[in-house]
Structure formats: C-alpha cells, structure tokens
Scaffold this active site. Structure first.
Site, PDB file in Angstrom:
ATOM      1  N   ASP A 222       0.976  -1.013  -0.203  1.00  0.00           N
ATOM      2  CA  ASP A 222      -0.340  -0.362  -0.309  1.00  0.00           C
ATOM      3  C   ASP A 222       0.675   1.577  -0.050  1.00  0.00           C
ATOM      4  O   ASP A 222       1.838   1.683   0.704  1.00  0.00           O
ATOM      5  CB  ASP A 222      -0.607  -0.290   1.245  1.00  0.00           C
ATOM      6  CG  ASP A 222      -2.365   0.773   1.197  1.00  0.00           C
ATOM      7  OD1 ASP A 222      -2.237   2.297   0.565  1.00  0.00           O
ATOM      8  OD2 ASP A 222      -3.419  -0.456   0.817  1.00  0.00           O
TER       9      ASP A 222
ATOM     10  N   ASN B 216      -5.662  -5.576  -6.105  1.00  0.00           N
ATOM     11  CA  ASN B 216      -6.633  -4.899  -5.876  1.00  0.00           C
ATOM     12  C   ASN B 216      -7.064  -3.239  -5.952  1.00  0.00           C
ATOM     13  O   ASN B 216      -7.997  -2.988  -4.806  1.00  0.00           O
ATOM     14  CB  ASN B 216      -7.623  -5.970  -3.707  1.00  0.00           C
ATOM     15  CG  ASN B 216      -8.176  -4.752  -3.155  1.00  0.00           C
ATOM     16  OD1 ASN B 216      -9.582  -5.011  -3.520  1.00  0.00           O
ATOM     17  ND2 ASN B 216      -7.682  -3.879  -1.989  1.00  0.00           N
TER      18      ASN B 216
ATOM     19  N   SER C 187     -14.321  -4.420 -10.465  1.00  0.00           N
ATOM     20  CA  SER C 187     -15.983  -3.907 -10.701  1.00  0.00           C
ATOM     21  C   SER C 187     -17.379  -4.169 -11.399  1.00  0.00           C
ATOM     22  O   SER C 187     -17.178  -4.818 -12.877  1.00  0.00           O
ATOM     23  CB  SER C 187     -16.127  -2.434 -11.088  1.00  0.00           C
ATOM     24  OG  SER C 187     -16.878  -1.559 -10.836  1.00  0.00           O
TER      25      SER C 187
ATOM     26  N   TYR D   8     -12.546   5.126 -15.416  1.00  0.00           N
ATOM     27  CA  TYR D   8     -12.610   3.832 -14.355  1.00  0.00           C
ATOM     28  C   TYR D   8     -13.399   2.879 -14.366  1.00  0.00           C
ATOM     29  O   TYR D   8     -12.997   1.309 -15.069  1.00  0.00           O
ATOM     30  CB  TYR D   8     -13.549   4.106 -12.923  1.00  0.00           C
ATOM     31  CG  TYR D   8     -13.926   3.389 -11.289  1.00  0.00           C
ATOM     32  CD1 TYR D   8     -12.282   2.594 -11.014  1.00  0.00           C
ATOM     33  CD2 TYR D   8     -14.222   2.416 -11.743  1.00  0.00           C
ATOM     34  CE1 TYR D   8     -12.256   1.873 -10.391  1.00  0.00           C
ATOM     35  CE2 TYR D   8     -14.516   1.231 -10.495  1.00  0.00           C
ATOM     36  CZ  TYR D   8     -13.543   1.039 -10.304  1.00  0.00           C
ATOM     37  OH  TYR D   8     -13.410   0.366  -8.688  1.00  0.00           O
TER      38      TYR D   8
ATOM     39  N   LYS E 248     -11.217  -1.484 -15.951  1.00  0.00           N
ATOM     40  CA  LYS E 248     -11.880  -2.314 -15.036  1.00  0.00           C
ATOM     41  C   LYS E 248     -11.845  -3.211 -16.079  1.00  0.00           C
ATOM     42  O   LYS E 248     -11.818  -4.195 -16.186  1.00  0.00           O
ATOM     43  CB  LYS E 248     -12.978  -2.612 -14.088  1.00  0.00           C
ATOM     44  CG  LYS E 248     -12.273  -1.469 -12.723  1.00  0.00           C
ATOM     45  CD  LYS E 248     -11.233  -1.831 -12.007  1.00  0.00           C
ATOM     46  CE  LYS E 248     -10.319  -1.311 -10.344  1.00  0.00           C
ATOM     47  NZ  LYS E 248      -9.674  -1.842  -9.785  1.00  0.00           N
TER      48      LYS E 248
ATOM     49  N   THR F 113     -19.283  -1.158  -2.694  1.00  0.00           N
ATOM     50  CA  THR F 113     -19.560  -1.946  -0.790  1.00  0.00           C
ATOM     51  C   THR F 113     -19.132  -0.283  -0.433  1.00  0.00           C
ATOM     52  O   THR F 113     -17.878   0.869  -0.468  1.00  0.00           O
ATOM     53  CB  THR F 113     -17.898  -2.365  -1.585  1.00  0.00           C
ATOM     54  OG1 THR F 113     -18.404  -3.420  -2.435  1.00  0.00           O
ATOM     55  CG2 THR F 113     -17.460  -3.419  -0.145  1.00  0.00           C
TER      56      THR F 113
END
Length: 255
Positions: free
Chosen positions: A37, A90, A142, A155, A159, A188
């Site tokens: 991260d 992720n 997604s 986005y 994806k 989410t």
C-alpha cells in the site's frame, strides 16, 4: 481452504477496506501475507493486527504507479516469505463525474492506478510464476466493467481492460499452471465509495440509489469479498481460469 496454508500472497491496496479484509482472511487460512500500500501506516496497522492474532503478515510501502517501488516491494516480500504464489491486484481509485466533465489529467491518474498499476504488477511477478510453473492471480475489478456505470466512464474502461487482460493471460499461461480470475464487487462500503459519493452533487442520494439498485437491499461490506477471492486462490479452483465473478448482492447477473 486447501492450497493456501503456507503460501505467499501479495495484496495491493492491502491497507484499505477490501484489501485489509482480504489480508486478514488469507492469514486466517494460514497464508503468509504481504500487504502492499502506498499508505504505509495503514498497511503496517493491518499487518500488526494480523500478527497479534498469530498470523503471518508484513507491510511493504508500494505505489503501484511506480515500477521501481513495485520491484523493491516484491524483492522485500520475497525475502521475507519466499516466492510469490498468489497475487491479488486490489488497489484502485475512482471519481464520480460525467465523462464530459472530466479532464485528461484525471484520466491519466485513473489509468495509471487502475490499469497501468496492475500491468506492472503482473509483469514483475509473472516471470517467477512461469519459472515455477504455478501461480494464482486474482484481479479485483468492478461490476462497472461488466455493465457500465454512469459517472465512471474511465474507471469502468480501466476495469473492463482488467477483465480482458485476465482472460488473455489465462490463455497465454494455462500451460504454465497459472490461473487468472476476476472478482467484481458492486457498491461496497469502503473509503473509495465514500470518496466517489463525495464527488457527486448529492452524496446521500447517490448512496441510496446504489442501495436501492441492489436486489439484496444493502450496500456490500469489505467482508463480503474475501471468500470469493480466496476460492480462486485455493486448490478447489485449480481448473478454473479466465472467469469473472460478481459479488454484488445480485446487482449484476451475467449468464
């Protein structure tokens, strides 16, 4: 779950909602977890919590838009836990705005994080998997990639590219014993969703619209995702590759 005990798993964006839940789940199943991260403090917090409960986890600072940081983090993780057996891509970032209200600078950032970052992760880690003739790659995309999503054009495009990349690599590397599968979350409850909502003109209305669109009647939680991700990493999915699974409360139903 068979096939995870003792295996080395790298999770990008592991300090965030879905990433941290996935890290905890893999550690609970007996995996050795490397948490990547760019927010090192968040990654270290997750790793410390896992270690306190007897799991194996280490945090590694890594901005996936920087190839040098990826290479350094993978080298450090491999030194700590051995060869990488599983990669979970992720990490992600999004804005919520109609396409014509976005600008090229925002496109570049979206593409850099959501598509170029995973490309670099694959490119760095795959050679070792090919050499060992074994590996599991799970890309977190997604549902926006499957059906589109108003306000998320770039986005969704990134994806969708991740879906096509996964299927292509699944074909190229099947003979090497490496599988590539995709998990697609719906809306989410994460910091990313909060950030997306805050970029809209009416965050509460947008969040409620997401909830009402989901047949199961609620926004997903980070803990809804790790089971599906871990399945694709397990021995139970050894003959499953190039597949896409939505975990979205029925928002997307693809035959």
């Amino acid at each position: 779950m068979e096939g995870i005990i003792g295996k080395h798993v790298i999770i990008t964006g592991g300090g965030g909602g879905i990433g941290s839940a996935t890290a905890r789940h893999f550690a609970k199943l007996g995996g050795k977890v490397s948490i990547f991260d760019r927010d090192c403090a968040a990654a270290e917090k997750v790793a410390a919590a896992i270690s306190e409960t007897g799991g194996s986890a280490r945090a590694f600072p890594c901005d996936i838009t920087r190839r040098d940081e990826i290479e350094a983090a993978v080298e450090g993780a491999s030194s700590a836990f051995g060869p990488v057996t599983t990669l979970v891509n992720n990490a992600g970032w999004d804005i919520f705005r109609p396409f014509l209200q976005t600008n090229p600078e925002e496109w570049e950032k979206l593409i850099s994080i959501n598509l170029m970052g995973p490309l670099h992760m694959h490119h760095v880690i795959l050679p070792g998997m090919v050499e060992r003739r074994h590996g599991r790659v799970i890309n977190v995309a997604s549902d926006a990639a499957r059906v589109g999503s108003t306000g998320e054009a770039v986005y969704a495009a990134c994806k969708a590219g991740l879906l096509a990349l996964s299927k292509t690599l699944a074909r190229e590397h099947a003979r090497h014993g490496i599988t590539f599968n995709v998990v697609c979350p719906g809306p989410t409850d994460t910091n990313l969703l909060a950030s997306v909502a805050s970029s809209s003109s009416n965050p509460e209305k947008l969040t409620e619209a997401f909830r009402r669109a989901i047949p199961m009647g609620r926004i997903g939680t980070p803990d809804d995702l790790p089971g599906a991700i871990a399945f694709f990493a397990s021995d139970a999915a050894g003959f499953v590759t190039g597949q896409v699974l939505s975990v979205s409360g029925g928002l997307t139903m693809v035959g």
